[in-house]
Design an enzyme around this catalytic site. Structure first.
Site, mmCIF file in Angstrom:
data_model
loop_
_atom_site.group_PDB
_atom_site.id
_atom_site.type_symbol
_atom_site.label_atom_id
_atom_site.label_comp_id
_atom_site.label_asym_id
_atom_site.label_seq_id
_atom_site.Cartn_x
_atom_site.Cartn_y
_atom_site.Cartn_z
ATOM 1 C CE1 TYR A 488 7.484 5.263 6.513
ATOM 2 C CE2 TYR A 488 8.769 6.807 5.206
ATOM 3 C CZ TYR A 488 7.610 6.087 5.406
ATOM 4 O OH TYR A 488 6.579 6.173 4.501
ATOM 5 C CB SER A 568 4.005 2.535 6.454
ATOM 6 O OG SER A 568 3.385 2.795 5.229
ATOM 7 C CG ASP A 651 -3.482 -0.315 6.233
ATOM 8 O OD1 ASP A 651 -3.658 0.632 5.443
ATOM 9 O OD2 ASP A 651 -2.372 -0.599 6.721
ATOM 10 C CG HIS A 686 -1.263 3.038 6.880
ATOM 11 N ND1 HIS A 686 -0.775 1.794 6.538
ATOM 12 C CD2 HIS A 686 -0.227 3.895 6.704
ATOM 13 C CE1 HIS A 686 0.489 1.904 6.154
ATOM 14 N NE2 HIS A 686 0.837 3.162 6.245
#
Length: 731
Positions: A488, A568, A651, A686
């Site tokens: 991430y 994301s 989303d 999302h």
């Protein structure tokens, strides 16, 4: 501990690397035709082409975009359903998900509220019972709210005496919430309904009403794309219509600020926490609820300047406790007495080497939750911070919960790791006794899998931690296997051990899973975060590439069998490193990613992200963003890994136009024979609120795709070697 402020962006699971030797004829794909326009804009002297800008249009309102989505999904579905291992992965993910699981109980008025999923229900149900030994009673069943299971119970909060339950409804994965109230005793819904809440807390003011945050109602057709400005805190009184709600706090002269309300457990004080972006830099104001009849919603400044993080622990009377990184990058615990002649912050627990993530007051004790190298441990101290005891947590994992009240020694917490789902425990701080509340029964033996932590060296010499999970059979063999690497690296988010049925299906099949704790996250405090954002964002990509190289060089991952995945901000990560090192990976899964770094700030919550990314309209930031933006740096003529992009039509966090444009550019470029596909979910957002059925289908598609390109082959022997009788997954 209560947490305040905006939580923007969430992460997901896996991804991949190298040669198409297992793909055969399936790599010969005829992609749909996508219109290329001649949109070119000059930014700081550089001509920026954007041929697919029309794909930014909302799929709900553009027939052309809807047609493109339909044609892309048809190609992707044909490919994925033909993969030979998809059905078996689907069965195994379903099996690993089919266990009874509970949420952490919340106590109010002698009743206990908690969620429960029998295993394969699309949404968890909410139960209440009077006393610990009382009979469970179903209060809310979201599974009856929508035929497709895509309407979810999001957050919920009982009133202080347990008379009412306030809850938020999420539909189709959107960030917008509808707030409703139920009478706990009768189970009957009240007429109260609040709309256009978003990024909100749920805070009761006695039994008379609640505080919440909302935005102005968007214009017709703009709800899923328009920028979010002018968030304000309102008070809703039970039994009244929303248009009668009282404005509590707003900043019309500073429309970019957001505001969230919390109320202390004794109901004395309301705290308004204000933020500007995603940075944990807040201002705090105090409203004395006892003086509301005289002073109204008078908000008195407590913390000013948007300089530091302030996490409310609890309040008692006019005393407050906070966890903060003010003069303490790894956080400390402080307190203040608002009635003192000279009210000042007093240090209660000093900063340590470990990160103080959160704290709570339970009974007459402090419960502090620390993180060391991305794993949890907890300590129990006296209210003055004097030495207490360490709460023993077996193995590498994540502890959460520890919510309680001053004067009530009872609290609950959860513990989970990669190889075991969350078990819930009740702890009585007065007696020191900890007892299980809910320990799930699983279809496998958690002891058959080993979790270890390794450290690798990044490009600039920085030491970075990584978790590696394998079956004991695979670890003992000491042979490289197909490996999924997840990352991430942003927004001060710490990646900690947690259970995933999809990951377990991969591990059972003989693969390895790795999670890298990249810079940009919060694993080592403010400096770690700062080292991976804005002008330092390349460090995140270097860390991830170094993690992949480490896995190959250490003989954990097959050289031609390394896969990467991220969601994301992690989807951005995957897109960027694939452009920079396409040779390192066999497959890549980029989920709900931020792919156009020159226009991300123009949609919904995107404007908040400038704290981490910088501003595209500033030249210095533009140069950094332009250098790594996945959409703008696809390398024509390079041999790319197999790529699966995933997004969803609802989303409204990272709008799907990011993934649409990126995929169109991938499919247009000459990048070799391996597939570049997009999977577009309907009635999903999302990630949060996704029904179980959709999660299983998505997980099966991802694993089958990654397995196809990393060479992982399911076998009866692998399944038998890892499987066991149902067992309590107690850490």
């Amino acid at each position: 501990m209560k947490t305040s402020g905006l939580q923007v962006l969430a992460a997901l699971l896996l991804s991949g690397a190298a040669t198409p030797i297992w793909a055969g004829p399936m790599s010969d794909i005829s992609y749909p035709q996508t219109r290329r326009d001649t949109v070119v804009e000059t930014q700081f002297g550089e001509a920026i082409a954007d041929p697919y800008r029309w794909l930014e249009d909302d799929v709900r309102h553009s027939s052309e975009v809807a047609d493109w989505v339909s044609r892309e999904n048809a190609v992707t579905e044909d490919y994925l359903t033909a993969l030979p291992q998809r059905a078996q992965f689907q069965r195994r993910i379903r099996a690993f998900m089919d266990y009874e699981r509970f949420g952490i109980p919340v106590k109010a008025g002698g009743s206990y509220f908690y969620t429960r999923n029998t295993g394969l229900q699309n949404q968890a149900q909410l139960f209440v019972r009077k006393g610990l030994d009382g009979k469970p009673r179903l209060l809310l069943d979201p599974n009856a709210w929508a035929k497709d299971g895509a309407t979810a119970l999001d957050s919920w909060e009982p009133s202080q005496k347990g008379r009412y339950l306030l809850y938020s409804v999420q539909d189709g994965g959107s960030d917008w919430r509808i707030l409703r109230v139920i009478d706990v005793k009768t189970g009957e819904p009240l007429q109260d309904e609040v709309r256009w809440a978003k990024f909100t807390g749920l805070s009761w003011v006695g039994e008379e009403g609640f505080l919440y945050s909302r935005f102005p109602e968007p214009k017709e057709g703009a709800a899923f794309q328009s920028l979010n400005y002018n968030q304000a805190v309102y008070f809703h009184r039970i039994g009244t219509a929303q248009d009668a709600d009282e404005l509590v706090y707003a900043t019309p002269d500073a429309p970019d600020r957001g505001h969230v309300a919390d109320v202390t457990q004794d109901g004395r004080l309301a705290l308004i926490t204000s933020h500007v972006g995603t940075d944990a830099r807040y201002e705090v104001r105090v409203i004395d609820l006892d003086k509301r009849k005289r002073d109204g919603w008078k908000a008195v400044p407590l913390v000013s300047g948007f300089t530091n993080d302030w996490k409310l622990v609890e309040g008692a009377g006019r005393k407050l406790w906070y966890v903060t990184n003010r003069n303490a990058p790894r956080y400390r615990l402080v307190g203040i007495d608002l009635d003192a002649p000279k009210a000042e912050w007093t240090e209660i627990v000093a900063e340590r080497e470990d990160i103080l993530e959160r704290a709570g007051i339970v009974g007459d004790r402090l419960v502090l939750n620390y993180m060391r190298d991305a794993a949890s441990h907890a300590e129990i101290l006296a209210l003055d911070g004097s030495v207490g005891k360490t709460l023993s947590l077996n193995g590498i994992g994540t502890a959460s919960g520890f919510r309680g009240r001053p004067g009530d020694p009872e609290t609950f917490y959860a513990f989970t790791s990669f190889n075991c789902p969350a078990s819930i425990y009740r702890m009585d701080l007065a007696t020191g006794v900890t007892t299980p509340f809910a320990t799930p029964k699983m279809c496998y033996d958690p002891g058959a899998y080993v979790v270890e932590q390794r450290f690798f060296t990044s490009k600039d010499g920085t030491r970075v931690p990584m978790f590696i999970v394998r079956s004991r059979v695979v670890a003992k063999a000491k042979q490289p296997v197909p490996t999924l690497l997840y990352g991430y690296g942003g927004f001060d988010v710490s990646l900690t051990p947690g259970f995933s049925a999809t990951r377990m299906a991969w591990l059972e099949a003989g693969g390895a899973f790795a999670l890298a704790n990249l810079r940009g996250g919060g694993e080592y405090g403010r400096e770690w975060h700062d080292a991976g954002r804005r002008q330092n964002k390349q460090n995140v990509f270097d860390d991830f590439i170094a993690a992949g190289e480490f896995l190959v060089n250490e003989g954990i991952a097959k050289k031609d069998g390394l896969a990467i995945q991220g969601g994301s901000n992690g989807g951005l990560l995957v897109g960027a490193v694939v452009n920079q090192r396409p040779d390192l990976f066999a497959a890549a899964v980029a989920q709900v990613g931020v792919m156009d770094m020159l226009r991300f700030d123009r949609f919904t919550a995107g404007r908040y992200w400038t704290d981490d990314y910088g501003r595209p309209d500033r030249e210095d930031d533009f140069k950094v963003l332009r250098a790594y933006s996945p959409y703008h740096n696809i390398r024509e003529g390079a041999q790319y890994p197999a790529i699966l992009v995933t997004t969803a039509d609802t989303d409204d966090r990272v709008v799907p136009g990011h993934s649409f444009k990126y995929t169109a550019a991938l499919q247009h470029a000459n990048l070799g024979a391996r597939p570049r596909l997009i999977r577009i979910e309907t009635r999903a957002g999302h990630g949060s609120g996704k029904p179980t059925d959709k999660a299983i289908e998505e997980g099966a598609d991802i694993l089958a795709f990654v397995a196809q390109w990393t060479g992982l082959r399911l076998s009866a022997e692998a399944s038998v070697a890892q499987a066991g009788e149902p067992t309590a997954a107690t850490p």
